[in-house]
Design an enzyme around this catalytic site. Structure first.
Site, PDB file in Angstrom:
ATOM      1  N   GLU A 298      52.640 -12.901 -13.214  1.00 51.44           N
ATOM      2  CA  GLU A 298      53.657 -13.840 -13.711  1.00 51.44           C
ATOM      3  C   GLU A 298      54.363 -13.192 -14.902  1.00 51.44           C
ATOM      4  O   GLU A 298      53.718 -12.742 -15.833  1.00 51.44           O
ATOM      5  CB  GLU A 298      52.997 -15.171 -14.118  1.00 51.44           C
ATOM      6  CG  GLU A 298      53.893 -16.137 -14.880  1.00 51.44           C
ATOM      7  CD  GLU A 298      55.203 -16.487 -14.156  1.00 51.44           C
ATOM      8  OE1 GLU A 298      55.154 -16.938 -12.996  1.00 51.44           O
ATOM      9  OE2 GLU A 298      56.284 -16.278 -14.762  1.00 51.44           O
TER      10      GLU A 298
ATOM     11  N   CYS B  64      58.131 -25.665 -12.546  1.00 48.73           N
ATOM     12  CA  CYS B  64      57.584 -27.023 -12.494  1.00 48.73           C
ATOM     13  C   CYS B  64      56.967 -27.461 -13.817  1.00 48.73           C
ATOM     14  O   CYS B  64      57.364 -28.464 -14.398  1.00 48.73           O
ATOM     15  CB  CYS B  64      56.550 -27.091 -11.365  1.00 48.73           C
ATOM     16  SG  CYS B  64      55.558 -28.561 -11.385  1.00 48.73           S
TER      17      CYS B  64
ATOM     18  N   GLY C 270      75.426 -34.645  -8.508  1.00 48.58           N
ATOM     19  CA  GLY C 270      74.745 -35.941  -8.413  1.00 48.58           C
ATOM     20  C   GLY C 270      73.577 -35.906  -7.445  1.00 48.58           C
ATOM     21  O   GLY C 270      73.288 -36.897  -6.773  1.00 48.58           O
TER      22      GLY C 270
ATOM     23  N   VAL D 217      84.977 -30.112  -9.612  1.00 46.55           N
ATOM     24  CA  VAL D 217      85.235 -29.752 -11.011  1.00 46.55           C
ATOM     25  C   VAL D 217      86.040 -28.455 -11.002  1.00 46.55           C
ATOM     26  O   VAL D 217      85.687 -27.497 -10.311  1.00 46.55           O
ATOM     27  CB  VAL D 217      83.901 -29.575 -11.757  1.00 46.55           C
ATOM     28  CG1 VAL D 217      84.131 -28.962 -13.133  1.00 46.55           C
ATOM     29  CG2 VAL D 217      83.203 -30.922 -11.879  1.00 46.55           C
TER      30      VAL D 217
ATOM     31  N   ILE E 293      73.749 -28.236 -10.239  1.00 48.98           N
ATOM     32  CA  ILE E 293      74.328 -28.032  -8.907  1.00 48.98           C
ATOM     33  C   ILE E 293      73.369 -27.292  -7.983  1.00 48.98           C
ATOM     34  O   ILE E 293      73.790 -26.631  -7.038  1.00 48.98           O
ATOM     35  CB  ILE E 293      75.670 -27.276  -9.024  1.00 48.98           C
ATOM     36  CG1 ILE E 293      75.471 -26.011  -9.890  1.00 48.98           C
ATOM     37  CG2 ILE E 293      76.756 -28.142  -9.614  1.00 48.98           C
ATOM     38  CD1 ILE E 293      76.548 -24.991  -9.703  1.00 48.98           C
TER      39      ILE E 293
ATOM     40  N   ARG F  77      69.617 -24.919  -7.231  1.00 53.47           N
ATOM     41  CA  ARG F  77      68.914 -23.725  -7.720  1.00 53.47           C
ATOM     42  C   ARG F  77      69.030 -22.624  -6.676  1.00 53.47           C
ATOM     43  O   ARG F  77      69.039 -22.891  -5.485  1.00 53.47           O
ATOM     44  CB  ARG F  77      67.444 -24.065  -7.973  1.00 53.47           C
ATOM     45  CG  ARG F  77      67.275 -25.137  -9.045  1.00 53.47           C
ATOM     46  CD  ARG F  77      65.824 -25.493  -9.267  1.00 53.47           C
ATOM     47  NE  ARG F  77      65.015 -24.393  -9.720  1.00 53.47           N
ATOM     48  CZ  ARG F  77      64.936 -23.964 -10.981  1.00 53.47           C
ATOM     49  NH1 ARG F  77      65.628 -24.572 -11.920  1.00 53.47           N
ATOM     50  NH2 ARG F  77      64.148 -22.955 -11.302  1.00 53.47           N
TER      51      ARG F  77
ATOM     52  N   ASP G  73      60.091 -21.912  -3.550  1.00 51.62           N
ATOM     53  CA  ASP G  73      61.554 -21.972  -3.652  1.00 51.62           C
ATOM     54  C   ASP G  73      62.250 -20.692  -3.189  1.00 51.62           C
ATOM     55  O   ASP G  73      63.463 -20.692  -2.998  1.00 51.62           O
ATOM     56  CB  ASP G  73      61.965 -22.234  -5.112  1.00 51.62           C
ATOM     57  CG  ASP G  73      61.819 -23.693  -5.514  1.00 51.62           C
ATOM     58  OD1 ASP G  73      61.233 -24.467  -4.734  1.00 51.62           O
ATOM     59  OD2 ASP G  73      62.284 -24.054  -6.617  1.00 51.62           O
TER      60      ASP G  73
ATOM     61  N   HIS H 221      46.744 -58.221  -3.720  1.00 48.19           N
ATOM     62  CA  HIS H 221      47.696 -59.163  -4.308  1.00 48.19           C
ATOM     63  C   HIS H 221      47.325 -59.424  -5.763  1.00 48.19           C
ATOM     64  O   HIS H 221      46.150 -59.597  -6.065  1.00 48.19           O
ATOM     65  CB  HIS H 221      47.660 -60.483  -3.544  1.00 48.19           C
ATOM     66  CG  HIS H 221      48.521 -61.543  -4.158  1.00 48.19           C
ATOM     67  ND1 HIS H 221      49.887 -61.567  -3.998  1.00 48.19           N
ATOM     68  CD2 HIS H 221      48.206 -62.602  -4.959  1.00 48.19           C
ATOM     69  CE1 HIS H 221      50.376 -62.601  -4.674  1.00 48.19           C
ATOM     70  NE2 HIS H 221      49.376 -63.249  -5.261  1.00 48.19           N
TER      71      HIS H 221
HETATM   72  P1  FAD Z   1      58.850 -21.415  -9.642  1.00 47.45           P
HETATM   73  O1  FAD Z   1      58.234 -22.652 -10.162  1.00 47.45           O
HETATM   74  O2  FAD Z   1      60.265 -21.132  -9.964  1.00 47.45           O
HETATM   75  O3  FAD Z   1      57.921 -20.226 -10.104  1.00 47.45           O
HETATM   76  C1  FAD Z   1      58.217 -18.897  -9.818  1.00 47.45           C
HETATM   77  C2  FAD Z   1      57.591 -18.039 -10.889  1.00 47.45           C
HETATM   78  O4  FAD Z   1      57.696 -16.676 -10.506  1.00 47.45           O
HETATM   79  C3  FAD Z   1      58.287 -18.155 -12.239  1.00 47.45           C
HETATM   80  O5  FAD Z   1      57.360 -18.536 -13.221  1.00 47.45           O
HETATM   81  C4  FAD Z   1      58.861 -16.767 -12.497  1.00 47.45           C
HETATM   82  O6  FAD Z   1      58.787 -16.395 -13.855  1.00 47.45           O
HETATM   83  C5  FAD Z   1      57.952 -15.898 -11.645  1.00 47.45           C
HETATM   84  N1  FAD Z   1      58.578 -14.652 -11.194  1.00 47.45           N
HETATM   85  C6  FAD Z   1      59.765 -14.500 -10.547  1.00 47.45           C
HETATM   86  N2  FAD Z   1      59.961 -13.206 -10.235  1.00 47.45           N
HETATM   87  C7  FAD Z   1      58.883 -12.528 -10.691  1.00 47.45           C
HETATM   88  C8  FAD Z   1      58.499 -11.167 -10.661  1.00 47.45           C
HETATM   89  N3  FAD Z   1      59.250 -10.238 -10.050  1.00 47.45           N
HETATM   90  N4  FAD Z   1      57.341 -10.819 -11.262  1.00 47.45           N
HETATM   91  C9  FAD Z   1      56.555 -11.757 -11.854  1.00 47.45           C
HETATM   92  N5  FAD Z   1      56.866 -13.061 -11.892  1.00 47.45           N
HETATM   93  C10 FAD Z   1      58.009 -13.449 -11.303  1.00 47.45           C
HETATM   94  N6  FAD Z   1      59.753 -30.654  -7.651  1.00 47.45           N
HETATM   95  C11 FAD Z   1      58.964 -31.687  -7.296  1.00 47.45           C
HETATM   96  O7  FAD Z   1      58.203 -31.564  -6.340  1.00 47.45           O
HETATM   97  N7  FAD Z   1      58.965 -32.867  -8.001  1.00 47.45           N
HETATM   98  C12 FAD Z   1      59.782 -33.056  -9.062  1.00 47.45           C
HETATM   99  O8  FAD Z   1      59.767 -34.120  -9.670  1.00 47.45           O
HETATM  100  C13 FAD Z   1      60.627 -31.987  -9.467  1.00 47.45           C
HETATM  101  N8  FAD Z   1      61.425 -32.114 -10.545  1.00 47.45           N
HETATM  102  C14 FAD Z   1      62.177 -31.064 -10.940  1.00 47.45           C
HETATM  103  C15 FAD Z   1      62.975 -31.212 -12.066  1.00 47.45           C
HETATM  104  C16 FAD Z   1      63.740 -30.173 -12.515  1.00 47.45           C
HETATM  105  C17 FAD Z   1      64.601 -30.338 -13.725  1.00 47.45           C
HETATM  106  C18 FAD Z   1      63.712 -28.925 -11.815  1.00 47.45           C
HETATM  107  C19 FAD Z   1      64.532 -27.763 -12.292  1.00 47.45           C
HETATM  108  C20 FAD Z   1      62.926 -28.760 -10.702  1.00 47.45           C
HETATM  109  C21 FAD Z   1      62.153 -29.833 -10.250  1.00 47.45           C
HETATM  110  N9  FAD Z   1      61.355 -29.725  -9.111  1.00 47.45           N
HETATM  111  C22 FAD Z   1      60.580 -30.780  -8.719  1.00 47.45           C
HETATM  112  C23 FAD Z   1      61.335 -28.477  -8.302  1.00 47.45           C
HETATM  113  C24 FAD Z   1      60.096 -27.630  -8.630  1.00 47.45           C
HETATM  114  O9  FAD Z   1      60.050 -27.374 -10.003  1.00 47.45           O
HETATM  115  C25 FAD Z   1      60.166 -26.342  -7.845  1.00 47.45           C
HETATM  116  O10 FAD Z   1      60.324 -26.643  -6.472  1.00 47.45           O
HETATM  117  C26 FAD Z   1      58.887 -25.524  -8.009  1.00 47.45           C
HETATM  118  O11 FAD Z   1      58.676 -25.182  -9.349  1.00 47.45           O
HETATM  119  C27 FAD Z   1      58.991 -24.252  -7.169  1.00 47.45           C
HETATM  120  O12 FAD Z   1      57.793 -23.549  -7.286  1.00 47.45           O
HETATM  121  P2  FAD Z   1      57.743 -21.973  -7.027  1.00 47.45           P
HETATM  122  O13 FAD Z   1      56.356 -21.564  -7.370  1.00 47.45           O
HETATM  123  O14 FAD Z   1      58.278 -21.653  -5.707  1.00 47.45           O
HETATM  124  O15 FAD Z   1      58.769 -21.355  -8.059  1.00 47.45           O
END
Ligand code: FAD
Length: 479
Positions: A41, A49, A193, A249, A279, A281, A321, A458
């Site tokens: 990481e 998250c 939105g 926009v 808008i 990710r 993601d 209930h």
């Molecule tokens: P990430 O959480 O983006 O983690 C990826 C990690 O990889 C990062 O820490 C990054 O630093 C690391 N990384 C990247 N490239 C490298 C590399 N080459 N070497 C080492 N490390 C690296 N989801 C929900 O389910 N419920 C919610 O309520 C919700 N609310 C949200 C609110 C907001 C404001 C946002 C922005 C997102 C929200 N999400 C929610 C979405 C959720 O946060 C993401 O879907 C989730 O974090 C994705 O997980 P991930 O592990 O795929 O990626």
């Protein structure tokens, strides 16, 4: 973060790149199954998250809920000494950070306990042959190269921006910056939105910001059942949010005192103190070096995978993601587990993306799973639906939040009666905590008659789900 003592190169069963939900779920699940795992990481454990996503966003929304409760305390005869409570957002931020820090250190403890070796640095994939290699550099861990029999890529996503809207962290922000601001703006334009934009609009409006939402699509929260989305839209408008849909926009200029004039639609504009870009990710493969090692990345930045999260390169998986599935933390968890089961040769059941749970934590909350009425019809189902409102629910009245409804969609059988449940859509108080049984029923392929036989305690909000289902049997109690 730990590094194997004295070794410059180490070999693991699985190397995971990325320590967000998808990466850490892979690591924890794999370690629980006895695999020797390394996780890399470059930022903070917990990824988007825990640090700049789900957790801080929900924490700030909870502040808004407390504020609303205090505002309406006199309705219950509770005297707080003021009908217009104030907000010290720096205290809010300290509390938020406390929750995050506790969760991040808890995660670090869990990983350590499971003997996952965590590296702090950027992971760059250098070989994807029979043995996979990842070079680690630029972080607190000593620069090194590690190897693995399998590689799971979980590099996540970053906020999208709009050309011409340079993020400065104060007047133009993305979710990354908004979640850490020390003071709320008097006026804000939320561009987008969708779920995240509407959560921000709801939170800021409740805490006193004059919010304008600018959305290009004809409706806010696209993908949500229109009946549920309408309830949210009505509530936001009642709370003073100016919602402009179907508008693009076009730009912005700086006006008096550093404020921004945002142009949209046909010659329209709004003056605000902060522009929140919401808008969507984009996937973040930028630092992985995948071009050089033959792991394909599509034109949008996603890593193509099959239904078991396998890339086209044997022994290389991608989850979360960074792949083109719903960008939700719990989907990342599920995909991480699928990948590990693949590593273990267990022929995992793929994630059923149609029937995953969705929750939006704006006020009123939204929760759903399965088909909307429209998508069920498009998929060729003959359907029957039932909709009940929270207005008649005792617990909702007690809490003082009767806005909202539950809508159930079921397959219409040849005899005209409701058969299998296809979708559940909820909007209203605490519905994110009430989705569970509907979600389970859909995934269990339960019929309406089967679900109607269950007893709801209930008085609870979940009685409304029971009532909505019972109505489809033709014998409702209260509806
Ligand atoms: P990430 O959480 O983006 O983690 C990826 C990690 O990889 C990062 O820490 C990054 O630093 C690391 N990384 C990247 N490239 C490298 C590399 N080459 N070497 C080492 N490390 C690296 N989801 C929900 O389910 N419920 C919610 O309520 C919700 N609310 C949200 C609110 C907001 C404001 C946002 C922005 C997102 C929200 N999400 C929610 C979405 C959720 O946060 C993401 O879907 C989730 O974090 C994705 O997980 P991930 O592990 O795929 O990626």
């Amino acid at each position: 973060m730990s590094n194997p003592e004295g070794s410059e190169s180490s070999h693991f069963d699985v190397v995971v790149v990325g320590g967000g939900p998808a990466g850490y779920a892979s690591a924890l699940y794999g370690a629980a199954a006895g695999l020797n795992i390394a996780m890399i990481e470059k930022g903070k454990l917990g990824g988007t998250c825990l640090n700049v996503g789900c957790i801080p966003a929900k924490e700030l929304l909870e502040t808004a809920a407390v504020f609303r409760t205090v505002q309406h305390a006199s309705m219950f005869g509770v005297q707080t000494g003021t009908d217009s409570p104030g907000i010290d957002f720096s205290v809010t931020q300290t509390r938020k950070q406390g929750v995050i820090d506790t969760l991040v250190s808890g995660l670090a403890g869990l990983l350590k306990h499971r003997k996952v070796t965590v590296f702090d640095g950027i992971g760059q994939v250098t070989s994807t042959g029979a043995t996979k290699s990842v070079r680690i550099s630029g972080g607190a861990s000593e620069a090194t190269t590690i190897t693995g029999d399998n590689l799971i890529i979980a590099a996540g996503s970053v906020p999208r921006t709009i050309p011409g809207f340079d993020v400065d962290g104060t007047t133009i922000v993305t979710s990354d910056e908004l979640l850490s601001i020390q003071q709320l703006p008097a006026r804000a334009a939320v561009i987008g939105g969708g779920a995240i934009g509407i959560e921000f609009a709801s939170m800021m409006a409740d805490l006193g910001t004059q919010v304008t939402v600018l959305e290009a699509m004809p409706k806010i929260i696209p993908g949500v059942d229109p009946d549920a989305a309408r309830v949210v839209e009505r509530s936001l408008k009642k709370r003073g949010v100016d919602i402009r849909t179907g508008v693009m926009v076009s730009g912005h200029e700086t006006i008096d005192g550093g404020a921004k004039r945002v142009s949209f639609g046909e010659d329209q504009s709004v003056d605000v103190d902060m522009v929140v870009l919401s808008i969507g990710r984009r996937p973040f493969p930028d630092l992985l070096g995948l071009d050089a090692v033959g792991v394909p990345v599509d034109e949008r930045g996603f890593i193509p995978v099959d239904e078991a999260c396998r890339t086209s390169v044997p022994g290389v998986w991608a989850v979360g993601d960074i792949i083109a599935t719903a960008q939700l933390a719990h989907i990342g968890f599920a995909e991480g587990m699928v990948a590990i089961r693949g590593v273990l040769g267990e022929d995992p059941q793929p994630v059923d993306y149609l029937n995953v749970p969705w929750c939006i934590y704006c006020h009123p909350e939204v929760a759903f799973a399965g088909h909307t009425e429209e998508s069920a019809k498009e998929a060729g189902f003959d359907v029957v639906t039932s909709t009940h409102k929270f207005t008649g629910n005792g617990r909702a009245m007690i809490v003082g939040e009767t806005e909202g409804l539950v809508k159930v969609i079921a397959e219409k059988q040849a005899d005209g009666r409701a058969g299998r449940m296809l979708g559940v859509h909820m909007v209203g108080p605490w519905v994110t905590e009430q989705l569970g049984q509907g979600y389970m029923a859909i995934n269990w392929e339960a019929t309406i008659d089967e679900i109607a036989a269950f007893i709801q305690p209930h008085p609870t909000m979940s009685e409304l789900f029971g009532e909505t289902v019972m109505a489809l049997t033709g014998r409702a109690l209260h509806g």
